[in-house]
Enzyme design. Structure first.
Site, PDB file in Angstrom:
ATOM      1  N   ASP A  25       0.831  -1.209   0.000  1.00 29.18           N
ATOM      2  CA  ASP A  25       0.000   0.000   0.000  1.00 29.18           C
ATOM      3  C   ASP A  25       0.867   1.262   0.000  1.00 29.18           C
ATOM      4  OD1 ASP A  25      -2.688   0.973  -0.069  1.00 29.18           O
ATOM      5  OD2 ASP A  25      -2.291   1.831   1.906  1.00 29.18           O
ATOM      6  N   LEU A  56      -4.831   2.670  -1.749  1.00 26.44           N
ATOM      7  CA  LEU A  56      -6.125   2.181  -2.183  1.00 26.44           C
ATOM      8  C   LEU A  56      -7.056   3.345  -2.484  1.00 26.44           C
ATOM      9  CD1 LEU A  56      -7.797  -0.307  -2.658  1.00 26.44           C
ATOM     10  CD2 LEU A  56      -8.512  -0.219  -0.262  1.00 26.44           C
TER      11      LEU A  56
END
Lengths: 430, 526
Positions: free
Chosen positions: B274, B410
């Site tokens: 991430d 995200l």
């Protein structure tokens, strides 16, 4: 209507103290004055300390392109006078070129500029000639050696008075910077009573500044306007003596005094204020349930202490232990002293350690003090109300009377709510 | 004279107050006019201290000036001594008292108070807050620290933490824990938490840990010279620096005990997928020299950011910062004028700012995410929770603090996918940034240039003409190019606009079409 009581405090001996004073200097007044005077810029001529003070007092306002700043004196400015004046002229020229919207420029003296005897009044004359007629340059002192906190506003307004145009008109002048919302309410009430036109000092813009003359009558809305009062007297204007318009009673007495000056009967005032007065009394009553019977101690800060103590004792049922003011102006504060019941110590000035000894000895339910003292006293188990908020928040006249009482009730209510986990619960319970 | 609205540092006597307020059983008498007590509220409000700073002010007024300000000073000294019974007295003059030349040191010396009196020279018209702190601590050490046999076990002093220091409270706790793991006890941590009696026994330590050069480098150098105590040079901010610090301490102490790294999560967090989106994010750093230099290394080596600008407001750190900036291929910005900083940030057009309270506001104005890494800070950066900057827990804190203002992977991906969606459109902005998109830096006065011509491969304009004039004179955005620009994520749009305009100017083009936009993109692609 409550007539002034014979049992007032006007003749009570005043405790006068000198020593360490835990107070702001007059520069702080710039913070609210520049909001009120929309085309004025306040240029402090001072040290890094002055700039740091303004920054600390202005909080987040400092990030909003405020119309004030500090010309910080540097080593080379202290060397010779002529140089300092040239430096000041250059900084002012740069400032005015960058801010063409500025119509009034106040050179504000500080402790350092006064100790080195930098003549700001001559600088103001010189700069007025250079930058007039677009910009008018005035000067006053906001230094700690001359002024305490709100006295900075007084010094500013007093500096304005001699420059105001002459008039023969019999007009009412309101003296003291009020938040716009409060000023509008006051003007509306006065209009309903039948008093128009009314001028304000300070006006919101330079072109609206009032004219003064021998027929001008003025009513003071802020208790710290002593110098302005004297300057207006020098121009032949006449003051309407009245208590200050805090609370339902104070606002009514103030309006009646003004009405009387214009030959309007008190019944007319009662009729106009009936509805707002009822609203104010209802709002005050809500906060008074928390305040009734509680003992309050005022440390000196703003000169608002006497009128606020009068409001809290007479309209909220509080008991005053000591009412301390940085400066007691017998003429302006007389009507307040008349209304305050005998009992509290009235003190002027401060020796902070001695006064803190009295706070600790009497353990008041609520202590009104500055931010430097508030948390330390809370940590000792004493409830406090920090005083500066009373100068920044709209608190005058009817619609704000409930808010004013609530400012004092809130710390006490909070204390009750947190009682279970307050670190000083046991001490506080004694 | 210099016109100032915002100042990064207070006057030097505020620095001295930070030292005095951090200490115990020490009292300071400041020769100062009425009003200088404003500085008390920095400690009672911003740092939320539960006692008054141990500072007495003489509070002279205009009427005293012709008379006896020296007498006032002596009275204040006597009263402070009698009331507070300190182990030592610090005496100094504020900026105004400096001008009246009463000599606080000489006056207090003649009074026979029975405790050490430490006079401070604070040149208020030349120097600032950090100098005041550094100087006050140096003079306290010089006056009190006595020659002394070393402790039997290896101990060290921690130098530099003061009142009103950015995260000093938790940094000291973190480093004390780290040293303890290595079997090293802290002899004295000073100034914060120390009494004059503690200062006296500083000579017993084997070496010194210098945490904040701004506040204690002079004292560290003096202790090295007079007491033969070497001091650490590495500031343990970030995982790498903490490891380097541990090595340095091992060399000074011969400690061989292992240090447990299991609580250090920052490297894995930064390595996890991430965080890929953090790669090459352009950051601008500003603050005090120490924190900026440490943060720059963390940003580049531990977070994968690109440092696009760095600077500091304290001249004392200018030299090392310039050296480090050159290593980064940058020119350091050394200034105490926030307008210079604002201009440099606008020019660098970073995607993130790491700075002080002031840069937070600059970031807010420009719509650029910002995290705070250095004083001056406001009340929210004296948190109740444990939040060091130093050591392994400090590295964890840095990761969270710096990443929160950014759009995370995200979320950024979703913004791309659903950028026309009503919930994820560009103007929604990152969720941690107050939910509004940044204002475009290059947007200047509207010129309402009608762009009727077809500007390229996109359908002809039927929308209202562009309201945004190009920053470069004579370059006009055709409306379809303008619309295409809007599809570029907001956080790089300002840069795309500037690059495209610069490209067009360079090529002598007067109109920017969709093709120009993409040609510029290809031109600047790295």
């Amino acid at each position: 209507m409550n007539a002034p009581l014979n049992t007032g405090c006007r003749d009570v001996p005043v405790l006068r103290e000198r020593g360490q004073r835990e107070v702001f200097c007059g520069l702080t007044g710039i913070i609210w004055l520049h909001r009120k005077m929309q085309d004025a810029f306040f240029l402090v001529v001072g040290s890094r300390t002055c700039a740091h003070l303004l920054q600390s007092a202005a909080g987040v306002m400092i990030f909003a392109e405020p119309r004030f700043g500090t010309a910080i004196l540097e080593e080379k400015d202290l060397a010779g006078m002529a140089d300092a004046n040239a430096e000041l002229d250059r900084e002012v020229a740069r400032l005015l070129a960058r801010r063409p919207d500025i119509k009034q420029l106040f050179l504000v003296g500080s402790c350092p500029s006064e100790v080195i005897k930098l003549d700001l009044s001559r600088a103001a004359e010189r700069l007025s000639a250079q930058h007039g007629p677009n910009v008018r340059v005035l000067n006053y002192s906001g230094s700690g050696i001359e002024t305490t906190f709100t006295e900075g506003e007084d010094a500013c307004l007093a500096a304005l008075v001699p420059s105001l145009p002459e008039t023969q008109a019999r007009e009412l002048l309101l003296v003291g910077a009020l938040p716009d919302v409060v000023e509008d309410q006051a003007l509306d009430l006065l209009a309903q009573i039948g008093i128009v036109p009314v001028r304000c000092l300070p006006a919101r813009r330079a072109e609206d500044m009032p004219a003064i003359g021998p027929n001008t009558v003025y009513a003071v809305t802020q208790p710290f306007a002593g110098e302005t009062h004297a300057a207006l007297q020098r121009r032949g204007a006449k003051r309407i003596a009245a208590p200050f318009p805090f609370g339902a009673e104070g606002s009514t007495l103030w309006l009646k005094a003004v009405a009387a000056e214009f030959g309007i009967a008190p019944e007319k005032v009662d009729q106009v204020v009936a509805a707002p007065r009822a609203r104010a009394e209802k709002a005050i009553a809500a906060a008074a349930t928390t305040l009734r019977g509680k003992r309050i101690f005022f440390m000196p800060d703003s000169q608002l202490e006497l009128p606020l103590a009068r409001f809290l004792t007479r309209e909220c049922g509080m008991e005053a232990i000591e009412i301390s003011t940085p400066y007691l102006h017998a003429d302006l504060h007389g009507p307040e002293l008349d209304l305050i019941a005998k009992g509290p110590v009235i003190s002027e000035g401060q020796d902070v350690d001695l006064q803190l000894d009295r706070v600790r000895a009497t353990r008041p339910d609520l202590t009104v003090c500055g931010l430097g003292l508030a948390n330390p006293l809370e940590a000792e188990g004493l409830a406090t109300k920090w005083a500066i908020e009373l100068v920044f928040t709209p608190v005058h006249f009817y619609e704000q009377a409930g808010d004013l009482a609530a400012l004092f009730a809130r710390p006490l209510r909070r204390r009750e709510l947190l009682a279970r986990q307050h670190p000083n619960r046991l001490e506080a319970a004694e | 004279m210099k016109l100032a609205v915002w100042t990064y540092e207070g006057p030097p006597h505020v620095g001295a107050m930070r030292v005095a307020t951090g200490m115990r059983d020490l009292h300071m008498v400041l020769h100062a006019p009425q009003g200088d007590t404003y500085a008390d509220l920095l400690f009672t409000m911003i740092e939320r201290r539960n006692h008054r700073p141990p500072v007495s002010y003489t509070t002279f007024q205009a009427r005293d000036l012709g008379a006896d300000t020296a007498g006032l000073f002596k009275t204040a000294c006597r009263d402070a001594h009698d009331r507070f019974q300190p182990q030592a007295l610090l005496v100094a003059a504020s900026c105004t008292a400096e001008l009246i030349q009463d000599d606080p040191g000489g006056l207090a010396d003649t009074m026979g108070l029975g405790v050490p009196v430490i006079p401070l020279e604070l040149p208020s018209y030349q120097r600032k807050e950090n100098f005041g702190a550094d100087e006050a601590f140096l003079q306290i050490c010089r006056a009190l620290a006595a020659p002394m046999a070393r402790t039997e076990r290896v101990t060290c002093n921690i130098l530099g933490p003061t009142a009103l220091g950015f995260r000093h409270r938790d940094d000291v706790a973190e480093i004390t824990g780290l040293l303890s793991e290595m079997g090293i006890e802290v002899n004295v941590a000073a100034p914060m938490g120390a009494s004059p009696a503690d200062i006296k026994r500083m000579g017993a330590a084997h070496f010194n840990v210098l945490l904040y050069p701004e506040c204690a480098e002079s004292a560290a150098r003096w202790l090295e010279k007079e007491h033969g105590q070497p001091f650490t040079k590495t500031i343990p901010i970030g995982a790498n620096a903490t490891r380097a610090f541990i090595e340095e301490v091992r060399a000074l102490s011969s400690s061989t005990l292992p240090v447990d790294e299991s609580r250090l999560r920052q490297p894995w967090w930064a390595a996890s997928v991430d965080s890929t989106y953090l790669t090459g994010k352009r950051v601008f750093l500003f603050g005090d020299g120490t924190h900026v230099m440490a943060a720059a290394k963390v940003a580049r080596d531990e977070m994968g950011f690109e440092v696009c600008g760095m600077g500091c407001y304290n001249r004392e750190q200018a030299r090392p910062l310039r050296t480090l900036a050159r290593e980064f291929g940058l020119e350091a910005l050394i200034t105490d004028d926030y307008l210079d900083v604002e201009r440099a940030i606008e020019d660098a057009a970073p995607e993130m700012i790491l700075g002080t309270q002031m840069e937070r506001h600059i970031g807010k104005r420009l719509g650029i995410p910002c995290a705070v890494i250095s004083a001056p800070v406001h009340v929210q950066d004296f948190p109740a929770r444990y939040s060091p900057q130093m050591g392994f827990e400090g590295a964890n804190v840095l990761f969270d603090t710096w990443v929160h203002p950014l759009v995370m992977g995200l979320e950024e991906h979703l913004l791309h996918m659903f950028r026309e969606d009503f919930e994820f459109h560009d103007d929604a902005g990152p969720s941690h940034h107050g939910g509004h998109a940044p204002r475009e830096i290059a947007a200047s006065a509207p010129a309402a240039t009608a762009a009727a011509a077809d500007g390229g491969s996109m359908p002809p304009a039927d929308a209202p003409p562009s309201q945004v004039a190009a920053a470069h004179e004579n370059v006009v955005w055709l409306s379809c190019a303008e619309r295409e620009l809007k599809k570029i994520p907001f956080f790089v749009r300002g840069k795309a606009r500037r690059n495209t305009e610069a490209f067009a100017t360079e090529k002598g083009l007067h109109e920017i079409s969709v093709d120009t936009l993409y040609e510029a993109k290809a031109h600047y692609a790295r």
